[in-house]
Design a protein around this motif. Structure first.
Motif, PDB file in Angstrom:
ATOM      1  N   PHE A  91       0.832  -1.200   0.000  1.00  0.00           N
ATOM      2  CA  PHE A  91       0.000   0.000   0.000  1.00  0.00           C
ATOM      3  C   PHE A  91       0.864   1.246   0.000  1.00  0.00           C
ATOM      4  O   PHE A  91       1.901   1.313   0.662  1.00  0.00           O
ATOM      5  CB  PHE A  91      -0.888   0.037   1.246  1.00  0.00           C
ATOM      6  CG  PHE A  91      -2.000  -0.964   1.234  1.00  0.00           C
ATOM      7  CD1 PHE A  91      -1.914  -2.122   1.997  1.00  0.00           C
ATOM      8  CD2 PHE A  91      -3.136  -0.742   0.483  1.00  0.00           C
ATOM      9  CE1 PHE A  91      -2.945  -3.050   2.001  1.00  0.00           C
ATOM     10  CE2 PHE A  91      -4.171  -1.665   0.475  1.00  0.00           C
ATOM     11  CZ  PHE A  91      -4.067  -2.815   1.232  1.00  0.00           C
ATOM     12  N   GLY A 108      -3.985   4.167  -0.812  1.00  0.00           N
ATOM     13  CA  GLY A 108      -4.358   3.687  -2.124  1.00  0.00           C
ATOM     14  C   GLY A 108      -4.957   2.300  -2.050  1.00  0.00           C
ATOM     15  O   GLY A 108      -4.995   1.692  -0.976  1.00  0.00           O
TER      16      GLY A 108
ATOM     17  N   TYR B  36      -9.400   1.780  11.720  1.00  0.00           N
ATOM     18  CA  TYR B  36      -9.413   1.854  10.268  1.00  0.00           C
ATOM     19  C   TYR B  36     -10.253   0.696   9.738  1.00  0.00           C
ATOM     20  O   TYR B  36     -10.332  -0.374  10.350  1.00  0.00           O
ATOM     21  CB  TYR B  36      -8.001   1.716   9.698  1.00  0.00           C
ATOM     22  CG  TYR B  36      -7.171   2.972   9.768  1.00  0.00           C
ATOM     23  CD1 TYR B  36      -6.538   3.343  10.952  1.00  0.00           C
ATOM     24  CD2 TYR B  36      -7.020   3.789   8.653  1.00  0.00           C
ATOM     25  CE1 TYR B  36      -5.777   4.500  11.014  1.00  0.00           C
ATOM     26  CE2 TYR B  36      -6.255   4.942   8.702  1.00  0.00           C
ATOM     27  CZ  TYR B  36      -5.646   5.286   9.892  1.00  0.00           C
ATOM     28  OH  TYR B  36      -4.889   6.437   9.954  1.00  0.00           O
ATOM     29  N   GLN B  38     -11.034  -1.611   6.118  1.00  0.00           N
ATOM     30  CA  GLN B  38     -10.575  -1.978   4.775  1.00  0.00           C
ATOM     31  C   GLN B  38     -11.661  -2.801   4.104  1.00  0.00           C
ATOM     32  O   GLN B  38     -11.883  -3.955   4.470  1.00  0.00           O
ATOM     33  CB  GLN B  38      -9.270  -2.768   4.853  1.00  0.00           C
ATOM     34  CG  GLN B  38      -8.681  -3.135   3.509  1.00  0.00           C
ATOM     35  CD  GLN B  38      -7.386  -3.920   3.638  1.00  0.00           C
ATOM     36  OE1 GLN B  38      -7.130  -4.572   4.636  1.00  0.00           O
ATOM     37  NE2 GLN B  38      -6.554  -3.866   2.617  1.00  0.00           N
ATOM     38  N   GLY B  41     -10.860  -5.300  -1.586  1.00  0.00           N
ATOM     39  CA  GLY B  41     -10.213  -4.729  -2.760  1.00  0.00           C
ATOM     40  C   GLY B  41      -9.806  -3.284  -2.628  1.00  0.00           C
ATOM     41  O   GLY B  41      -9.389  -2.672  -3.618  1.00  0.00           O
ATOM     42  N   GLU B  42      -9.921  -2.716  -1.440  1.00  0.00           N
ATOM     43  CA  GLU B  42      -9.599  -1.304  -1.262  1.00  0.00           C
ATOM     44  C   GLU B  42      -8.511  -1.116  -0.221  1.00  0.00           C
ATOM     45  O   GLU B  42      -8.138  -2.044   0.509  1.00  0.00           O
ATOM     46  CB  GLU B  42     -10.846  -0.528  -0.836  1.00  0.00           C
ATOM     47  CG  GLU B  42     -11.979  -0.566  -1.864  1.00  0.00           C
ATOM     48  CD  GLU B  42     -13.160   0.264  -1.447  1.00  0.00           C
ATOM     49  OE1 GLU B  42     -14.209   0.126  -2.081  1.00  0.00           O
ATOM     50  OE2 GLU B  42     -13.044   1.042  -0.475  1.00  0.00           O
ATOM     51  N   GLY B  43      -8.011   0.107  -0.133  1.00  0.00           N
ATOM     52  CA  GLY B  43      -7.056   0.448   0.913  1.00  0.00           C
ATOM     53  C   GLY B  43      -7.772   0.758   2.219  1.00  0.00           C
ATOM     54  O   GLY B  43      -8.993   0.737   2.298  1.00  0.00           O
ATOM     55  N   LEU B  44      -6.987   1.045   3.242  1.00  0.00           N
ATOM     56  CA  LEU B  44      -7.554   1.353   4.550  1.00  0.00           C
ATOM     57  C   LEU B  44      -8.146   2.760   4.549  1.00  0.00           C
ATOM     58  O   LEU B  44      -7.613   3.666   3.912  1.00  0.00           O
ATOM     59  CB  LEU B  44      -6.471   1.275   5.636  1.00  0.00           C
ATOM     60  CG  LEU B  44      -6.116  -0.107   6.157  1.00  0.00           C
ATOM     61  CD1 LEU B  44      -5.356  -0.917   5.120  1.00  0.00           C
ATOM     62  CD2 LEU B  44      -5.304   0.009   7.436  1.00  0.00           C
ATOM     63  N   LEU B  46      -9.744   5.687   7.380  1.00  0.00           N
ATOM     64  CA  LEU B  46      -9.949   6.031   8.786  1.00  0.00           C
ATOM     65  C   LEU B  46     -11.444   5.997   9.090  1.00  0.00           C
ATOM     66  O   LEU B  46     -12.246   6.656   8.414  1.00  0.00           O
ATOM     67  CB  LEU B  46      -9.390   7.424   9.076  1.00  0.00           C
ATOM     68  CG  LEU B  46      -9.546   7.920  10.507  1.00  0.00           C
ATOM     69  CD1 LEU B  46      -8.774   7.022  11.473  1.00  0.00           C
ATOM     70  CD2 LEU B  46      -9.049   9.369  10.632  1.00  0.00           C
ATOM     71  N   PHE B  89      -9.142  -2.554  11.587  1.00  0.00           N
ATOM     72  CA  PHE B  89      -7.830  -2.462  12.232  1.00  0.00           C
ATOM     73  C   PHE B  89      -7.869  -1.418  13.337  1.00  0.00           C
ATOM     74  O   PHE B  89      -8.275  -0.270  13.110  1.00  0.00           O
ATOM     75  CB  PHE B  89      -6.765  -2.030  11.219  1.00  0.00           C
ATOM     76  CG  PHE B  89      -6.471  -3.027  10.146  1.00  0.00           C
ATOM     77  CD1 PHE B  89      -7.199  -3.022   8.962  1.00  0.00           C
ATOM     78  CD2 PHE B  89      -5.461  -3.965  10.301  1.00  0.00           C
ATOM     79  CE1 PHE B  89      -6.934  -3.934   7.960  1.00  0.00           C
ATOM     80  CE2 PHE B  89      -5.186  -4.886   9.296  1.00  0.00           C
ATOM     81  CZ  PHE B  89      -5.927  -4.868   8.128  1.00  0.00           C
ATOM     82  N   PHE B 103      -0.311  -0.805  14.058  1.00  0.00           N
ATOM     83  CA  PHE B 103      -1.587  -1.431  13.726  1.00  0.00           C
ATOM     84  C   PHE B 103      -1.746  -2.769  14.449  1.00  0.00           C
ATOM     85  O   PHE B 103      -0.765  -3.507  14.642  1.00  0.00           O
ATOM     86  CB  PHE B 103      -1.675  -1.708  12.219  1.00  0.00           C
ATOM     87  CG  PHE B 103      -1.898  -0.491  11.375  1.00  0.00           C
ATOM     88  CD1 PHE B 103      -0.825   0.187  10.835  1.00  0.00           C
ATOM     89  CD2 PHE B 103      -3.177  -0.036  11.105  1.00  0.00           C
ATOM     90  CE1 PHE B 103      -1.017   1.310  10.042  1.00  0.00           C
ATOM     91  CE2 PHE B 103      -3.378   1.079  10.309  1.00  0.00           C
ATOM     92  CZ  PHE B 103      -2.295   1.761   9.782  1.00  0.00           C
TER      93      PHE B 103
END
Lengths: 116, 113
Positions: A91, A108, B36, B38, B41-44, B46, B89, B103
């Motif tokens: 990431f 991302g 966080y 997620q 298929g995506e990023g983290l 907030l 997370f 994390f």
């Protein structure tokens, strides 16, 4: 706002090959982070740039890994040569703020790397 | 050093069920705490945060209260939806000795219709 852009989204390569991951941070952000996510180790910070300068690379696992940020809108993470244990999701995140201070990081979508 | 421990998953729930994900931390001083999320298929992203003891962070129906006496920051939602299926997370940052986010391992939550 396009958010943080990473490419490729998926990469499959063979052991020994060079791999280059790319990141475009959010426009105007001055900090950039590269993370690696694995089942065994969770989410690890690899390197942190502020104003295009590497500030902390203590998380880079070994000399096979290198990262650059030639300008404010682009960064690369390179692995040469790659090994199967490098398989992970990588990431990139960016934020706006002062050096070594916390500011919300925007992540991302990640690059899923598989090294055979 | 700073560390975060969160309950292991996976957690599977039915829609409208109550969700709790436990998170405890180890840190000196007064860290800031975060959750966080997620999505597949995506990023983290907030989800919420709290920066001092007894603060309650809230967002999208999720809540977490910073409990210094028990060094905890448990995440709760009263009625989950299928769209809440994600990995959650817990994280902390302790500006007194580090600027990096620490994390937890993440908890996978699946909500069934």
């Amino acid at each position: 706002d396009a958010g943080v852009i990473q490419s490729p989204r998926h990469e499959v390569t063979e052991m020994g090959q060079e791999v280059t991951l790319r990141c475009k941070p959010i426009s105007g952000h001055n900090s950039l982070f590269w993370y690696r996510q694995t089942m065994m180790r969770g989410l690890e910070l690899l390197i942190y740039f502020n104003n295009n300068v590497p500030i902390d690379d203590s998380g880079m696992p070994e000399d096979r890994f290198s990262a650059k940020m030639p300008n404010a809108s682009f960064s690369t993470l390179k692995i040469q040569p790659s090994e199967p244990r490098d398989s992970a999701v990588y990431f990139c995140a960016s934020s706006l703020g002062q050096l070594l201070s916390y500011n919300e990081q925007f992540f991302g979508p990640g690059t899923r790397l598989t090294v055979l | 050093g700073n560390s975060v421990t969160q309950m292991e998953g996976p957690v599977t729930l039915s829609e409208e069920a109550f969700l709790t994900i436990n998170c405890t931390y180890t840190a000196t001083g007064y860290p800031s705490l975060f959750w966080y999320v997620q999505y597949p298929g995506e990023g983290l992203q907030l989800l919420l945060k709290a920066t001092k003891a007894d603060d309650k962070g809230s967002n999208k129906g999720f809540e977490a209260t910073y409990r210094k006496e028990t060094t905890s920051f448990h995440l709760e939602k009263g009625s989950v939806q299928v769209s809440d299926s994600a990995v959650y997370f817990c994280a902390l940052i302790n500006m007194s000795n580090d600027y990096k986010l620490s994390f937890g391992a993440g908890t996978t939550v699946t909500v069934r219709a």
